[in-house]
Design a protein around this motif. Structure first.
Motif, PDB file in Angstrom:
ATOM      1  N   THR A 143       7.767   2.242   5.313  1.00 52.84           N
ATOM      2  CA  THR A 143       8.816   3.248   5.162  1.00 52.84           C
ATOM      3  C   THR A 143       8.115   4.593   5.073  1.00 52.84           C
ATOM      4  O   THR A 143       7.180   4.766   4.292  1.00 52.84           O
ATOM      5  CB  THR A 143       9.643   3.004   3.885  1.00 52.84           C
ATOM      6  OG1 THR A 143      10.228   1.708   3.964  1.00 52.84           O
ATOM      7  CG2 THR A 143      10.734   4.038   3.740  1.00 52.84           C
ATOM      8  N   TYR A 144       8.567   5.540   5.891  1.00 55.90           N
ATOM      9  CA  TYR A 144       7.961   6.867   6.003  1.00 55.90           C
ATOM     10  C   TYR A 144       8.982   7.891   5.531  1.00 55.90           C
ATOM     11  O   TYR A 144      10.086   7.949   6.064  1.00 55.90           O
ATOM     12  CB  TYR A 144       7.598   7.094   7.471  1.00 55.90           C
ATOM     13  CG  TYR A 144       7.033   8.454   7.836  1.00 55.90           C
ATOM     14  CD1 TYR A 144       5.671   8.599   8.072  1.00 55.90           C
ATOM     15  CD2 TYR A 144       7.849   9.560   7.998  1.00 55.90           C
ATOM     16  CE1 TYR A 144       5.142   9.831   8.444  1.00 55.90           C
ATOM     17  CE2 TYR A 144       7.328  10.797   8.369  1.00 55.90           C
ATOM     18  CZ  TYR A 144       5.979  10.918   8.592  1.00 55.90           C
ATOM     19  OH  TYR A 144       5.455  12.127   8.958  1.00 55.90           O
TER      20      TYR A 144
ATOM     21  N   ALA B  36       0.856  -1.187   0.000  1.00 61.04           N
ATOM     22  CA  ALA B  36       0.000   0.000   0.000  1.00 61.04           C
ATOM     23  C   ALA B  36       0.888   1.231   0.000  1.00 61.04           C
ATOM     24  O   ALA B  36       1.978   1.223   0.572  1.00 61.04           O
ATOM     25  CB  ALA B  36      -0.897   0.004   1.232  1.00 61.04           C
ATOM     26  N   GLU B  37       0.419   2.272  -0.674  1.00 58.37           N
ATOM     27  CA  GLU B  37       1.131   3.547  -0.689  1.00 58.37           C
ATOM     28  C   GLU B  37       0.166   4.651  -0.286  1.00 58.37           C
ATOM     29  O   GLU B  37      -0.964   4.703  -0.775  1.00 58.37           O
ATOM     30  CB  GLU B  37       1.702   3.843  -2.069  1.00 58.37           C
ATOM     31  CG  GLU B  37       2.497   5.134  -2.091  1.00 58.37           C
ATOM     32  CD  GLU B  37       3.154   5.380  -3.429  1.00 58.37           C
ATOM     33  OE1 GLU B  37       4.384   5.376  -3.487  1.00 58.37           O
ATOM     34  OE2 GLU B  37       2.408   5.578  -4.417  1.00 58.37           O
TER      35      GLU B  37
ATOM     36  N   THR C  53       5.165  10.458   2.195  1.00 57.92           N
ATOM     37  CA  THR C  53       4.862   9.220   1.478  1.00 57.92           C
ATOM     38  C   THR C  53       5.161   8.068   2.431  1.00 57.92           C
ATOM     39  O   THR C  53       6.247   8.001   3.008  1.00 57.92           O
ATOM     40  CB  THR C  53       5.717   9.073   0.212  1.00 57.92           C
ATOM     41  OG1 THR C  53       5.451  10.173  -0.658  1.00 57.92           O
ATOM     42  CG2 THR C  53       5.401   7.773  -0.518  1.00 57.92           C
ATOM     43  N   VAL C  54       4.185   7.181   2.597  1.00 55.41           N
ATOM     44  CA  VAL C  54       4.353   5.984   3.419  1.00 55.41           C
ATOM     45  C   VAL C  54       4.064   4.792   2.520  1.00 55.41           C
ATOM     46  O   VAL C  54       3.016   4.729   1.873  1.00 55.41           O
ATOM     47  CB  VAL C  54       3.401   5.965   4.634  1.00 55.41           C
ATOM     48  CG1 VAL C  54       3.660   4.742   5.498  1.00 55.41           C
ATOM     49  CG2 VAL C  54       3.525   7.246   5.440  1.00 55.41           C
ATOM     50  N   VAL C  55       5.008   3.860   2.463  1.00 52.73           N
ATOM     51  CA  VAL C  55       4.848   2.644   1.680  1.00 52.73           C
ATOM     52  C   VAL C  55       4.930   1.475   2.660  1.00 52.73           C
ATOM     53  O   VAL C  55       5.817   1.454   3.524  1.00 52.73           O
ATOM     54  CB  VAL C  55       5.953   2.524   0.607  1.00 52.73           C
ATOM     55  CG1 VAL C  55       5.807   1.241  -0.182  1.00 52.73           C
ATOM     56  CG2 VAL C  55       5.930   3.729  -0.314  1.00 52.73           C
ATOM     57  N   GLY C  56       4.012   0.506   2.539  1.00 59.88           N
ATOM     58  CA  GLY C  56       4.023  -0.600   3.490  1.00 59.88           C
ATOM     59  C   GLY C  56       3.572  -1.908   2.886  1.00 59.88           C
ATOM     60  O   GLY C  56       2.911  -1.952   1.849  1.00 59.88           O
ATOM     61  N   THR C  57       3.970  -2.977   3.571  1.00 53.37           N
ATOM     62  CA  THR C  57       3.550  -4.321   3.188  1.00 53.37           C
ATOM     63  C   THR C  57       3.449  -5.186   4.436  1.00 53.37           C
ATOM     64  O   THR C  57       4.219  -4.999   5.391  1.00 53.37           O
ATOM     65  CB  THR C  57       4.519  -4.952   2.168  1.00 53.37           C
ATOM     66  OG1 THR C  57       3.978  -6.208   1.729  1.00 53.37           O
ATOM     67  CG2 THR C  57       5.898  -5.191   2.750  1.00 53.37           C
ATOM     68  N   ALA C  58       2.502  -6.104   4.436  1.00 55.21           N
ATOM     69  CA  ALA C  58       2.408  -7.089   5.515  1.00 55.21           C
ATOM     70  C   ALA C  58       3.497  -8.123   5.256  1.00 55.21           C
ATOM     71  O   ALA C  58       3.540  -8.733   4.192  1.00 55.21           O
ATOM     72  CB  ALA C  58       1.030  -7.724   5.550  1.00 55.21           C
TER      73      ALA C  58
ATOM     74  N   SER D 105       9.042  18.017  -3.613  1.00 53.90           N
ATOM     75  CA  SER D 105       8.180  16.878  -3.962  1.00 53.90           C
ATOM     76  C   SER D 105       8.898  15.842  -4.814  1.00 53.90           C
ATOM     77  O   SER D 105       8.429  14.715  -4.957  1.00 53.90           O
ATOM     78  CB  SER D 105       6.917  17.354  -4.671  1.00 53.90           C
ATOM     79  OG  SER D 105       7.261  18.007  -5.877  1.00 53.90           O
ATOM     80  N   SER D 106      10.068  16.175  -5.351  1.00 48.85           N
ATOM     81  CA  SER D 106      10.831  15.172  -6.104  1.00 48.85           C
ATOM     82  C   SER D 106      11.228  14.005  -5.213  1.00 48.85           C
ATOM     83  O   SER D 106      11.473  12.906  -5.701  1.00 48.85           O
ATOM     84  CB  SER D 106      12.069  15.806  -6.739  1.00 48.85           C
ATOM     85  OG  SER D 106      12.921  16.322  -5.735  1.00 48.85           O
ATOM     86  N   VAL D 107      11.272  14.226  -3.894  1.00 51.29           N
ATOM     87  CA  VAL D 107      11.561  13.134  -2.955  1.00 51.29           C
ATOM     88  C   VAL D 107      10.481  12.063  -3.067  1.00 51.29           C
ATOM     89  O   VAL D 107      10.770  10.868  -3.073  1.00 51.29           O
ATOM     90  CB  VAL D 107      11.666  13.654  -1.504  1.00 51.29           C
ATOM     91  CG1 VAL D 107      11.751  12.510  -0.512  1.00 51.29           C
ATOM     92  CG2 VAL D 107      12.862  14.573  -1.363  1.00 51.29           C
ATOM     93  N   ALA D 108       9.226  12.488  -3.186  1.00 45.27           N
ATOM     94  CA  ALA D 108       8.131  11.533  -3.316  1.00 45.27           C
ATOM     95  C   ALA D 108       8.289  10.694  -4.578  1.00 45.27           C
ATOM     96  O   ALA D 108       8.026   9.497  -4.587  1.00 45.27           O
ATOM     97  CB  ALA D 108       6.788  12.247  -3.322  1.00 45.27           C
ATOM     98  N   THR D 109       8.739  11.330  -5.646  1.00 42.15           N
ATOM     99  CA  THR D 109       8.977  10.605  -6.892  1.00 42.15           C
ATOM    100  C   THR D 109      10.097   9.597  -6.716  1.00 42.15           C
ATOM    101  O   THR D 109      10.007   8.462  -7.185  1.00 42.15           O
ATOM    102  CB  THR D 109       9.324  11.594  -8.025  1.00 42.15           C
ATOM    103  OG1 THR D 109       8.248  12.510  -8.154  1.00 42.15           O
ATOM    104  CG2 THR D 109       9.558  10.883  -9.340  1.00 42.15           C
ATOM    105  N   ALA D 110      11.151   9.977  -5.999  1.00 40.28           N
ATOM    106  CA  ALA D 110      12.263   9.055  -5.743  1.00 40.28           C
ATOM    107  C   ALA D 110      11.802   7.853  -4.937  1.00 40.28           C
ATOM    108  O   ALA D 110      12.192   6.715  -5.208  1.00 40.28           O
ATOM    109  CB  ALA D 110      13.396   9.778  -5.023  1.00 40.28           C
ATOM    110  N   VAL D 111      10.925   8.081  -3.952  1.00 37.01           N
ATOM    111  CA  VAL D 111      10.396   6.976  -3.144  1.00 37.01           C
ATOM    112  C   VAL D 111       9.566   6.047  -4.018  1.00 37.01           C
ATOM    113  O   VAL D 111       9.686   4.827  -3.949  1.00 37.01           O
ATOM    114  CB  VAL D 111       9.559   7.495  -1.959  1.00 37.01           C
ATOM    115  CG1 VAL D 111       8.803   6.369  -1.287  1.00 37.01           C
ATOM    116  CG2 VAL D 111      10.459   8.198  -0.960  1.00 37.01           C
TER     117      VAL D 111
END
Length: 113
Positions: free
Chosen positions: A87-88, A57-58, A73-78, A96-102
């Motif tokens: 990852t936060y 999930a993002e 941006t938070v990305v996660g998985t069970a 906002s380019s950081v969000a693109t890098a993530v």
């Protein structure tokens, strides 16, 4: 990187992106009360990693801290029936380019263990 432990009774037999999104929505509910001027940008399913992708999930949102709008941006998985790993990444919205890098880096996620 954060590992969140959930009771095993909540985990389905097969982990899916829909399950990951439901866990992320639980985090969103707590976050709404925590951050001033919280604004949801998106929260939905994603695929993490190559060559054996994992469901995930993002979640993207903004909030105001000391007069500065921050993009998160938070990305996660069970990872196991009781573990939800996220990852936060947060920074001033003008970066906002950081969000693109993530978003690009999540394609390189590799689970070890």
């Amino acid at each position: 990187l954060q590992r969140v432990v959930f009771p095993s009774a909540t985990a389905p037999a097969t982990i899916t992106s829909a399950y990951d999104v439901s866990l992320m929505r639980q985090r969103e509910q707590a976050t709404k009360a925590e951050y001033a001027d919280y604004h949801l940008i998106s929260l939905g399913p994603t695929t993490l990693g190559q060559p054996n992708p994992l469901p995930g999930a993002e979640w993207q949102f903004t909030f105001v801290n000391n007069g500065t709008t921050r993009l998160v941006t938070v990305v996660g998985t069970a990872w196991a029936p009781n573990d939800f790993v996220t990852t936060y990444v947060s920074g001033p919205q003008q970066y906002s380019s950081v969000a693109t890098a993530v978003a690009n880096a999540e394609q390189n996620f590799q689970g070890i263990g």
